[in-house]
Write a protein that holds these residues in place. Structure first.
Motif, PDB file in Angstrom:
ATOM      1  N   ASN A 123      10.242  27.057  63.344  1.00 31.79           N
ATOM      2  CA  ASN A 123       9.816  25.691  63.655  1.00 31.79           C
ATOM      3  C   ASN A 123       8.396  25.672  64.212  1.00 31.79           C
ATOM      4  O   ASN A 123       7.607  24.765  63.911  1.00 31.79           O
ATOM      5  N   GLN A 124       8.075  26.682  65.019  1.00 29.13           N
ATOM      6  CA  GLN A 124       6.711  26.780  65.551  1.00 29.13           C
ATOM      7  C   GLN A 124       5.712  27.062  64.432  1.00 29.13           C
ATOM      8  O   GLN A 124       4.578  26.562  64.460  1.00 29.13           O
ATOM      9  N   GLU A 125       6.130  27.852  63.448  1.00 26.01           N
ATOM     10  CA  GLU A 125       5.253  28.105  62.302  1.00 26.01           C
ATOM     11  C   GLU A 125       5.019  26.824  61.501  1.00 26.01           C
ATOM     12  O   GLU A 125       3.899  26.563  61.038  1.00 26.01           O
ATOM     13  N   GLN A 126       6.055  26.032  61.341  1.00 28.37           N
ATOM     14  CA  GLN A 126       5.910  24.757  60.634  1.00 28.37           C
ATOM     15  C   GLN A 126       4.987  23.812  61.396  1.00 28.37           C
ATOM     16  O   GLN A 126       4.223  23.048  60.797  1.00 28.37           O
ATOM     17  N   GLU A 127       5.039  23.882  62.720  1.00 28.39           N
ATOM     18  CA  GLU A 127       4.191  23.031  63.540  1.00 28.39           C
ATOM     19  C   GLU A 127       2.709  23.363  63.343  1.00 28.39           C
ATOM     20  O   GLU A 127       1.849  22.483  63.445  1.00 28.39           O
ATOM     21  N   LEU A 128       2.404  24.615  63.036  1.00 33.54           N
ATOM     22  CA  LEU A 128       1.019  25.001  62.765  1.00 33.54           C
ATOM     23  C   LEU A 128       0.477  24.269  61.536  1.00 33.54           C
ATOM     24  O   LEU A 128      -0.690  23.876  61.502  1.00 33.54           O
ATOM     25  N   LEU A 129       1.320  24.101  60.525  1.00 32.67           N
ATOM     26  CA  LEU A 129       0.906  23.355  59.335  1.00 32.67           C
ATOM     27  C   LEU A 129       0.606  21.899  59.685  1.00 32.67           C
ATOM     28  O   LEU A 129      -0.354  21.302  59.181  1.00 32.67           O
ATOM     29  N   HIS A 130       1.436  21.333  60.553  1.00 30.95           N
ATOM     30  CA  HIS A 130       1.218  19.960  60.997  1.00 30.95           C
ATOM     31  C   HIS A 130      -0.099  19.847  61.757  1.00 30.95           C
ATOM     32  O   HIS A 130      -0.869  18.884  61.557  1.00 30.95           O
ATOM     33  N   LYS A 131      -0.369  20.824  62.619  1.00 26.47           N
ATOM     34  CA  LYS A 131      -1.617  20.810  63.392  1.00 26.47           C
ATOM     35  C   LYS A 131      -2.828  20.949  62.469  1.00 26.47           C
ATOM     36  O   LYS A 131      -3.864  20.326  62.700  1.00 26.47           O
ATOM     37  N   HIS A 132      -2.691  21.754  61.425  1.00 28.33           N
ATOM     38  CA  HIS A 132      -3.785  21.929  60.456  1.00 28.33           C
ATOM     39  C   HIS A 132      -4.090  20.608  59.755  1.00 28.33           C
ATOM     40  O   HIS A 132      -5.255  20.191  59.642  1.00 28.33           O
ATOM     41  N   ASP A 133      -3.037  19.938  59.271  1.00 23.23           N
ATOM     42  CA  ASP A 133      -3.225  18.667  58.566  1.00 23.23           C
ATOM     43  C   ASP A 133      -3.796  17.600  59.506  1.00 23.23           C
ATOM     44  O   ASP A 133      -4.639  16.786  59.102  1.00 23.23           O
ATOM     45  N   MET A 137      -7.394  15.354  59.304  1.00 24.15           N
ATOM     46  CA  MET A 137      -7.448  13.896  59.430  1.00 24.15           C
ATOM     47  C   MET A 137      -8.364  13.470  60.574  1.00 24.15           C
ATOM     48  O   MET A 137      -9.009  12.418  60.508  1.00 24.15           O
ATOM     49  N   ASN A 138      -8.450  14.300  61.609  1.00 21.69           N
ATOM     50  CA  ASN A 138      -9.282  13.974  62.772  1.00 21.69           C
ATOM     51  C   ASN A 138     -10.744  14.373  62.590  1.00 21.69           C
ATOM     52  O   ASN A 138     -11.579  14.115  63.462  1.00 21.69           O
ATOM     53  N   GLY A 139     -11.040  15.034  61.457  1.00 16.94           N
ATOM     54  CA  GLY A 139     -12.409  15.452  61.215  1.00 16.94           C
ATOM     55  C   GLY A 139     -12.866  16.593  62.107  1.00 16.94           C
ATOM     56  O   GLY A 139     -14.057  16.728  62.411  1.00 16.94           O
ATOM     57  N   SER A 140     -11.927  17.439  62.528  1.00 15.43           N
ATOM     58  CA  SER A 140     -12.259  18.552  63.426  1.00 15.43           C
ATOM     59  C   SER A 140     -13.029  19.645  62.682  1.00 15.43           C
ATOM     60  O   SER A 140     -13.043  19.688  61.437  1.00 15.43           O
ATOM     61  N   ASN A 141     -13.658  20.523  63.446  1.00 21.89           N
ATOM     62  CA  ASN A 141     -14.347  21.683  62.883  1.00 21.89           C
ATOM     63  C   ASN A 141     -13.279  22.646  62.373  1.00 21.89           C
ATOM     64  O   ASN A 141     -12.620  23.340  63.162  1.00 21.89           O
ATOM     65  N   MET A 142     -13.101  22.730  61.059  1.00 23.77           N
ATOM     66  CA  MET A 142     -11.992  23.480  60.498  1.00 23.77           C
ATOM     67  C   MET A 142     -12.161  24.986  60.644  1.00 23.77           C
ATOM     68  O   MET A 142     -11.176  25.721  60.639  1.00 23.77           O
ATOM     69  N   ASP A 143     -13.387  25.465  60.764  1.00 25.12           N
ATOM     70  CA  ASP A 143     -13.588  26.897  61.015  1.00 25.12           C
ATOM     71  C   ASP A 143     -12.970  27.286  62.354  1.00 25.12           C
ATOM     72  O   ASP A 143     -12.286  28.308  62.469  1.00 25.12           O
ATOM     73  N   VAL A 144     -13.210  26.451  63.350  1.00 27.46           N
ATOM     74  CA  VAL A 144     -12.652  26.704  64.682  1.00 27.46           C
ATOM     75  C   VAL A 144     -11.135  26.544  64.661  1.00 27.46           C
ATOM     76  O   VAL A 144     -10.390  27.369  65.203  1.00 27.46           O
ATOM     77  N   VAL A 145     -10.681  25.480  64.013  1.00 28.43           N
ATOM     78  CA  VAL A 145      -9.246  25.202  63.948  1.00 28.43           C
ATOM     79  C   VAL A 145      -8.506  26.322  63.220  1.00 28.43           C
ATOM     80  O   VAL A 145      -7.470  26.814  63.684  1.00 28.43           O
ATOM     81  N   ASN A 146      -9.023  26.746  62.060  1.00 26.14           N
ATOM     82  CA  ASN A 146      -8.361  27.790  61.280  1.00 26.14           C
ATOM     83  C   ASN A 146      -8.317  29.111  62.027  1.00 26.14           C
ATOM     84  O   ASN A 146      -7.320  29.842  61.952  1.00 26.14           O
ATOM     85  N   ALA A 147      -9.374  29.426  62.751  1.00 30.70           N
ATOM     86  CA  ALA A 147      -9.390  30.668  63.529  1.00 30.70           C
ATOM     87  C   ALA A 147      -8.293  30.640  64.588  1.00 30.70           C
ATOM     88  O   ALA A 147      -7.578  31.634  64.798  1.00 30.70           O
ATOM     89  N   ARG A 148      -8.157  29.491  65.259  1.00 29.74           N
ATOM     90  CA  ARG A 148      -7.138  29.370  66.300  1.00 29.74           C
ATOM     91  C   ARG A 148      -5.737  29.405  65.712  1.00 29.74           C
ATOM     92  O   ARG A 148      -4.836  30.090  66.225  1.00 29.74           O
ATOM     93  N   LEU A 149      -5.538  28.677  64.608  1.00 20.28           N
ATOM     94  CA  LEU A 149      -4.208  28.626  63.986  1.00 20.28           C
ATOM     95  C   LEU A 149      -3.821  29.966  63.380  1.00 20.28           C
ATOM     96  O   LEU A 149      -2.647  30.373  63.436  1.00 20.28           O
ATOM     97  N   ASN A 150      -4.776  30.680  62.786  1.00 23.28           N
ATOM     98  CA  ASN A 150      -4.481  32.004  62.220  1.00 23.28           C
ATOM     99  C   ASN A 150      -4.073  32.982  63.305  1.00 23.28           C
ATOM    100  O   ASN A 150      -3.175  33.811  63.106  1.00 23.28           O
ATOM    101  N   SER A 151      -4.739  32.886  64.444  1.00 23.37           N
ATOM    102  CA  SER A 151      -4.390  33.756  65.569  1.00 23.37           C
ATOM    103  C   SER A 151      -2.973  33.473  66.054  1.00 23.37           C
ATOM    104  O   SER A 151      -2.191  34.392  66.338  1.00 23.37           O
ATOM    105  N   GLU A 152      -2.625  32.193  66.129  1.00 25.58           N
ATOM    106  CA  GLU A 152      -1.281  31.805  66.560  1.00 25.58           C
ATOM    107  C   GLU A 152      -0.241  32.219  65.525  1.00 25.58           C
ATOM    108  O   GLU A 152       0.872  32.656  65.877  1.00 25.58           O
ATOM    109  N   ALA A 153      -0.589  32.102  64.235  1.00 25.13           N
ATOM    110  CA  ALA A 153       0.330  32.508  63.171  1.00 25.13           C
ATOM    111  C   ALA A 153       0.616  34.004  63.242  1.00 25.13           C
ATOM    112  O   ALA A 153       1.762  34.440  63.047  1.00 25.13           O
ATOM    113  N   GLU A 154      -0.401  34.800  63.526  1.00 24.54           N
ATOM    114  CA  GLU A 154      -0.219  36.244  63.660  1.00 24.54           C
ATOM    115  C   GLU A 154       0.679  36.568  64.853  1.00 24.54           C
ATOM    116  O   GLU A 154       1.525  37.465  64.786  1.00 24.54           O
TER     117      GLU A 154
END
Length: 263
Positions: A123-133, A137-154
């Protein structure tokens, strides 16, 4: 007299090996009412029916004698509903819209405690996909977001590996160890030596290593590893999947973990 006592002892031991199971189920899923459920076990590379019953007013049940403890599945038609352990005692099954559970006997309690922890991680892994999407939508810096989400996924992947490894190692010599190993690995595209599998096999007992599915999977995984390392040619038959059991699809929930793949 001594021979007679030995005979009585032998009969007692034989009786203690057997037993009976009693499954009492409830469901709040209205579409299940009137449907037939089947209790099946895997034998000789296919699921064999042990019993069947109808769901009546949200209730159903199975019962029978038990030669040995084993993992079974409740099916509706050809669709697996959920796995459970057939063992001596009263087994309580709940099929709800939000969750399926099995309790009442030691191994079933242990198995579904593991499933609950496993599902929490998924469920936490699925939540990462929600945070990415949401970040897109919020126009965030995706390089920063992806780095953080990839770290959490690992991190979550590591927790998942440790959870599975710990559970299988704790249950090498009962049906849960080989059973969960089967449920997880059968969803792989081909038998492979992942770090958690190498860790498990380095600690495994002889009983676990000699389980039919585990033994077959590990042999094929070693062969595939040699092929990938250029140490062995690809065999002409090129069979890259285990043949001990029918294919099963991977998924985060207990019922999906044991669900046969559609051909």
């Amino acid at each position: 007299m001594e021979k007679f006592l030995y005979t009585l002892l032998a009969l007692a031991l034989l009786t203690s090996c057997g037993g009976s199971y009693n499954i009492e189920g409830t469901s709040n899923i209205s579409t299940l009412d009137g449907r037939k459920l089947y209790l099946k076990v895997l034998k000789d590379n296919e699921y064999k029916k042990l019993d069947s019953c109808d769901v009546v007013h949200g209730k159903f049940g199975f019962s029978g004698s038990l030669d040995s403890v084993c993992i079974a599945n409740i099916f509706m038609d050809d669709e697996s509903v959920l796995p459970l352990v057939l063992e001596d005692g009263k087994i309580v099954v709940k099929l709800d819209d939000a969750q399926q559970s099995v309790s009442g006997t030691p191994l079933n309690d242990k198995l579904f405690k593991f499933f609950n922890k496993y599902n929490q991680l998924k469920n936490q892994e699925q939540e990462l996909l929600h945070k990415h999407d949401q970040a897109i939508m919020n126009g965030s810096n995706m390089d920063v977001v992806n780095a953080r989400l990839n770290s959490e996924a690992e991190r979550l992947s590591g927790l998942e590996d440790r959870l599975i490894t710990s559970f299988v190692c704790e249950n090498f010599d009962n049906v849960l160890g080989p059973g969960v190993f089967f449920m997880v690995t059968i969803g792989y595209d081909y038998p492979e030596l992942t770090p958690w599998i190498e860790d498990i096999m380095s600690k495994a007992t002889d009983k676990f290593k000699n389980d039919a599915y585990v033994k077959d999977y590990y042999a094929k995984a070693l062969e595939n590893q040699q092929i990938m390392n250029g140490m062995k040619d690809v065999p002409l038959s090129n069979s890259t999947s285990t043949t001990t059991t029918p294919p099963v699809a991977p998924a985060p929930t207990p019922n999906d973990l044991a669900k046969p793949a559609k051909k």
